[in-house]
Write a protein that holds these residues in place. Structure first.
Motif, PDB file in Angstrom:
ATOM      1  N   PHE A   1       0.858  -1.180   0.000  1.00  0.00           N
ATOM      2  CA  PHE A   1       0.000   0.000   0.000  1.00  0.00           C
ATOM      3  C   PHE A   1       0.897   1.233   0.000  1.00  0.00           C
TER       4      PHE A   1
ATOM      5  N   TRP B   1      -0.699   4.646  -0.520  1.00  0.00           N
ATOM      6  CA  TRP B   1      -1.506   5.834  -0.234  1.00  0.00           C
ATOM      7  C   TRP B   1      -2.894   5.380   0.159  1.00  0.00           C
TER       8      TRP B   1
ATOM      9  N   ASP C   1      -6.985   7.135   0.596  1.00  0.00           N
ATOM     10  CA  ASP C   1      -7.940   8.251   0.568  1.00  0.00           C
ATOM     11  C   ASP C   1      -9.155   7.852   1.377  1.00  0.00           C
TER      12      ASP C   1
ATOM     13  N   VAL D   1     -10.093   4.202   0.683  1.00  0.00           N
ATOM     14  CA  VAL D   1      -9.677   3.703  -0.622  1.00  0.00           C
ATOM     15  C   VAL D   1      -8.158   3.539  -0.593  1.00  0.00           C
TER      16      VAL D   1
ATOM     17  N   TYR E   1      -4.435   2.509  -2.086  1.00  0.00           N
ATOM     18  CA  TYR E   1      -3.713   2.499  -3.358  1.00  0.00           C
ATOM     19  C   TYR E   1      -2.519   1.568  -3.202  1.00  0.00           C
TER      20      TYR E   1
ATOM     21  N   LEU F   1       0.086  -1.394 -14.508  1.00  0.00           N
ATOM     22  CA  LEU F   1      -1.284  -1.044 -14.132  1.00  0.00           C
ATOM     23  C   LEU F   1      -2.310  -1.766 -14.987  1.00  0.00           C
TER      24      LEU F   1
END
Length: 87
Positions: free
Chosen positions: A5, A7, A9, A63, A65, A71
């Motif tokens: 992980f 980041w 939100d 959330v 990241y 990706l």
């Protein structure tokens, strides 16, 4: 460790209330906001998370990241496994 992980939100309806709540609960420090976005600052003043208005992801959700090497491949695999692309 694979895919850490990097980041987080938090989707909110009222950023100021969320900032006060988490500061009172955990001692987290809110950084200067840029428009509707609000950073959370960690040790040394480095941002590690933020709050933003709910929308595609309803308010009240964290959330995460994750760092991935490719990706497009990660998104395809997530969808193949039953995931849904939100953004």
């Amino acid at each position: 460790m694979g895919a850490p992980f990097v980041w987080f939100d938090l989707t909110v309806t009222e950023g100021g209330r969320a900032a006060s709540f988490y500061q009172d609960l955990f001692g987290w420090v809110a950084g200067p906001g840029a428009g509707v976005y609000q950073d959370w600052l960690g040790d040394g003043g480095q941002p590690w998370a933020g709050t933003l208005p709910g929308g595609a992801v309803p308010a009240g959700r964290w959330v995460p990241y994750v760092a991935v090497a490719d990706l497009d491949a990660a998104v395809k695999k997530a969808v193949d496994l039953g995931g849904t692309v939100v953004r």
